[in-house]
Write a protein that holds these residues in place. Structure first.
Motif, mmCIF file in Angstrom:
data_model
loop_
_atom_site.group_PDB
_atom_site.id
_atom_site.type_symbol
_atom_site.label_atom_id
_atom_site.label_comp_id
_atom_site.label_asym_id
_atom_site.label_seq_id
_atom_site.Cartn_x
_atom_site.Cartn_y
_atom_site.Cartn_z
ATOM 1 N N LEU A 212 0.829 -1.204 0.000
ATOM 2 C CA LEU A 212 0.000 0.000 0.000
ATOM 3 C C LEU A 212 0.866 1.257 0.000
ATOM 4 C CD1 LEU A 212 -2.815 1.278 0.193
ATOM 5 C CD2 LEU A 212 -2.676 1.049 2.669
ATOM 6 N N VAL A 213 1.944 1.254 0.801
ATOM 7 C CA VAL A 213 2.853 2.401 0.848
ATOM 8 C C VAL A 213 3.583 2.555 -0.482
ATOM 9 C CG1 VAL A 213 4.904 3.340 1.966
ATOM 10 C CG2 VAL A 213 3.113 2.275 3.336
ATOM 11 N N GLY A 214 4.079 1.449 -1.002
ATOM 12 C CA GLY A 214 4.631 1.457 -2.350
ATOM 13 C C GLY A 214 6.110 1.728 -2.485
ATOM 14 N N HIS A 215 6.786 2.223 -1.437
ATOM 15 C CA HIS A 215 8.229 2.435 -1.528
ATOM 16 C C HIS A 215 8.849 2.317 -0.136
ATOM 17 C CE1 HIS A 215 7.456 6.674 -0.295
ATOM 18 N NE2 HIS A 215 6.391 6.531 -1.062
ATOM 19 N N VAL A 216 10.187 2.305 -0.102
ATOM 20 C CA VAL A 216 10.905 1.925 1.112
ATOM 21 C C VAL A 216 10.950 3.028 2.152
ATOM 22 C CG1 VAL A 216 13.113 1.107 2.013
ATOM 23 C CG2 VAL A 216 12.309 0.302 -0.214
ATOM 24 N N ASN A 217 11.178 4.252 1.743
ATOM 25 C CA ASN A 217 11.362 5.355 2.688
ATOM 26 C C ASN A 217 10.265 6.410 2.507
ATOM 27 O OD1 ASN A 217 13.882 4.402 3.859
ATOM 28 N ND2 ASN A 217 14.810 4.903 1.881
ATOM 29 N N PRO A 218 9.055 6.113 2.973
ATOM 30 C CA PRO A 218 7.962 7.075 2.781
ATOM 31 C C PRO A 218 8.069 8.237 3.767
ATOM 32 C CG PRO A 218 7.190 5.218 4.061
ATOM 33 C CD PRO A 218 8.606 4.898 3.672
ATOM 34 N N SER A 219 7.417 9.331 3.434
ATOM 35 C CA SER A 219 7.345 10.462 4.343
ATOM 36 C C SER A 219 6.304 10.182 5.420
ATOM 37 C CB SER A 219 6.959 11.731 3.587
ATOM 38 O OG SER A 219 5.627 11.627 3.103
ATOM 39 N N LEU A 220 6.315 10.983 6.473
ATOM 40 C CA LEU A 220 5.346 10.826 7.560
ATOM 41 C C LEU A 220 3.925 10.950 7.039
ATOM 42 C CD1 LEU A 220 4.540 10.670 10.560
ATOM 43 C CD2 LEU A 220 4.859 13.155 10.676
ATOM 44 N N TRP A 221 3.704 11.900 6.118
ATOM 45 C CA TRP A 221 2.346 12.144 5.624
ATOM 46 C C TRP A 221 1.864 10.989 4.758
ATOM 47 C CZ3 TRP A 221 1.332 15.486 8.937
ATOM 48 C CH2 TRP A 221 2.242 16.483 9.289
ATOM 49 N N THR A 222 2.782 10.374 4.030
ATOM 50 C CA THR A 222 2.402 9.200 3.239
ATOM 51 C C THR A 222 1.977 8.054 4.144
ATOM 52 O OG1 THR A 222 3.929 9.805 1.456
ATOM 53 C CG2 THR A 222 3.213 7.508 1.550
ATOM 54 N N VAL A 223 2.727 7.836 5.232
ATOM 55 C CA VAL A 223 2.392 6.762 6.171
ATOM 56 C C VAL A 223 1.031 7.020 6.826
ATOM 57 C CG1 VAL A 223 3.063 5.620 8.320
ATOM 58 C CG2 VAL A 223 4.790 6.183 6.619
ATOM 59 N N ILE A 224 0.788 8.261 7.236
ATOM 60 C CA ILE A 224 -0.500 8.593 7.858
ATOM 61 C C ILE A 224 -1.640 8.366 6.875
ATOM 62 C CG2 ILE A 224 -1.888 10.489 8.782
ATOM 63 C CD1 ILE A 224 0.653 11.638 10.001
ATOM 64 N N SER A 225 -1.438 8.790 5.631
ATOM 65 C CA SER A 225 -2.469 8.592 4.611
ATOM 66 C C SER A 225 -2.742 7.106 4.382
ATOM 67 C CB SER A 225 -2.036 9.251 3.302
ATOM 68 O OG SER A 225 -2.959 8.985 2.269
ATOM 69 N N CYS A 226 -1.681 6.292 4.369
ATOM 70 C CA CYS A 226 -1.846 4.850 4.157
ATOM 71 C C CYS A 226 -2.535 4.192 5.353
ATOM 72 C CB CYS A 226 -0.498 4.197 3.887
ATOM 73 S SG CYS A 226 0.213 4.643 2.284
ATOM 74 N N PHE A 227 -2.237 4.660 6.578
ATOM 75 C CA PHE A 227 -2.932 4.141 7.749
ATOM 76 C C PHE A 227 -4.433 4.431 7.658
ATOM 77 C CE2 PHE A 227 1.075 3.978 10.442
ATOM 78 C CZ PHE A 227 0.983 2.608 10.637
ATOM 79 N N GLU A 228 -4.771 5.625 7.188
ATOM 80 C CA GLU A 228 -6.186 5.976 7.044
ATOM 81 C C GLU A 228 -6.867 5.091 5.994
ATOM 82 O OE1 GLU A 228 -5.974 10.088 6.093
ATOM 83 O OE2 GLU A 228 -6.050 10.749 8.181
ATOM 84 N N LYS A 229 -6.177 4.832 4.911
ATOM 85 C CA LYS A 229 -6.738 3.966 3.877
ATOM 86 C C LYS A 229 -6.920 2.537 4.400
ATOM 87 C CE LYS A 229 -4.689 6.592 0.068
ATOM 88 N NZ LYS A 229 -3.680 6.567 -1.028
ATOM 89 N N ASP A 230 -5.912 2.045 5.131
ATOM 90 C CA ASP A 230 -6.000 0.703 5.688
ATOM 91 C C ASP A 230 -7.135 0.613 6.708
ATOM 92 O OD1 ASP A 230 -4.625 -2.025 6.039
ATOM 93 O OD2 ASP A 230 -4.723 -1.282 8.100
#
Length: 290
Positions: A212-230
């Motif tokens: 879901l994240v799609g890459h190795v070193n995501p930013s904080l905002w990408t991780v938060i967005s992915c948590f919301e999607k999950d």
């Protein structure tokens, strides 16, 4: 009034929060019947002109309108259309499309595994035919199949293709002492009791979130967005369980057969039918290398 395409490629008419499939047509009209005619024995129908641009007449349904069902069909169609342009992981594509939808629509769209199978079938259908010999591999490769390609000598019958599945392109090995003694992680009893021998449930979530994240070193905002999607996908699954319709990932026949074999061998060891040496030899014959 609008049209969507079913999973089998047939047109579906959406009108007034009901869905219809084509029943028959003439030179001037098309008759559409309710898509719930079999499951709910609904006799609802509409008649449109040909080609369909307006409703000429309609027949009442025996069930209530279902905006969620119509919304679920639309979002599945959006997912299928996005597959052609997006070569990302199926779980990532689904989460991106489902995140902004109400939970009822997420449930009506179907289980994640069902939608993933549809994505894989779509990609398999769009993929070039498998070459029967090395010379038949297209040169150059289609652009959508070169994102993991690191080497192609393009030399006819001696052609060599090298691709990687990680950004580093290699594996790292290290030797360490075991953190836990064998008695701690022994799974003989778990096998006999048909219990889980591994933490595959946790690993499945971990792998799904990684995709879901799609890459190795995501930013904080990408991780938060992915948590919301999950969390949105989990919310849909909770509602599905509350309705008595929990999704179940189908087990492969080979996996079921493999589990039965392991249980039989453990039972034979416990009953004294096999010695430890015979047991280990039998287990060694079922080790699968990938």
């Amino acid at each position: 009034m609008e049209f969507i395409t079913s999973s089998r490629g047939a047109p579906k008419l959406c009108f007034d929060s009901f869905t219809y499939t084509k029943k028959k047509s003439s030179k001037t009209t098309i008759t559409w019947e309710c898509s719930q005619r079999r499951t709910l024995e609904c006799k609802g129908a509409v008649i449109t002109d040909s080609p369909a641009t307006e409703i000429r007449s309609s027949r009442e349904h025996n069930h209530e309108k279902d905006d969620s069902h119509v919304g679920g069909l639309k979002v599945r169609k959006e997912i299928q259309l996005s597959v052609q342009a997006n070569r990302g992981w199926p779980g990532q594509i689904i989460a991106d499309k489902m995140f902004s939808q109400p939970v009822e629509v997420r449930v009506a769209a179907g289980t994640t595994e069902t939608i993933k199978r549809g994505i894989r079938r779509k990609r398999a259908g769009d993929a070039p035919n498998n070459p029967e010999k090395l010379d038949a591999i297209p040169s150059p490769l289609p652009e959508s199949y070169t994102h993991q390609l690191v080497y192609d000598n393009d030399s006819g019958s001696d052609r060599v293709l090298v691709s990687v599945r990680s950004q580093t392109g290699g594996l790292i090995f290290r030797r360490t002492q075991p953190r836990f003694e064998p008695a701690t992680w022994n799974v003989n009893t778990a096998t006999l009791n048909d219990e889980a021998r591994t933490n595959n449930v946790c690993e499945a979530w971990n792998n799904g979130f990684r995709c879901l994240v799609g890459h190795v070193n995501p930013s904080l905002w990408t991780v938060i967005s992915c948590f919301e999607k999950d969390a949105a996908m989990v919310e849909a699954e909770i509602l599905r369980v509350q309705r008595g319709q929990p999704s179940k990932k189908p087990a492969r026949k080979g996996t079921v057969r493999y589990q039965k074999t392991l249980k039989t061998l453990c039972q034979q060891l416990s009953n004294g039918q096999k010695t430890v040496e015979e047991f280990l030899q039998a287990i060694g014959g079922h080790i699968r290398l990938r």
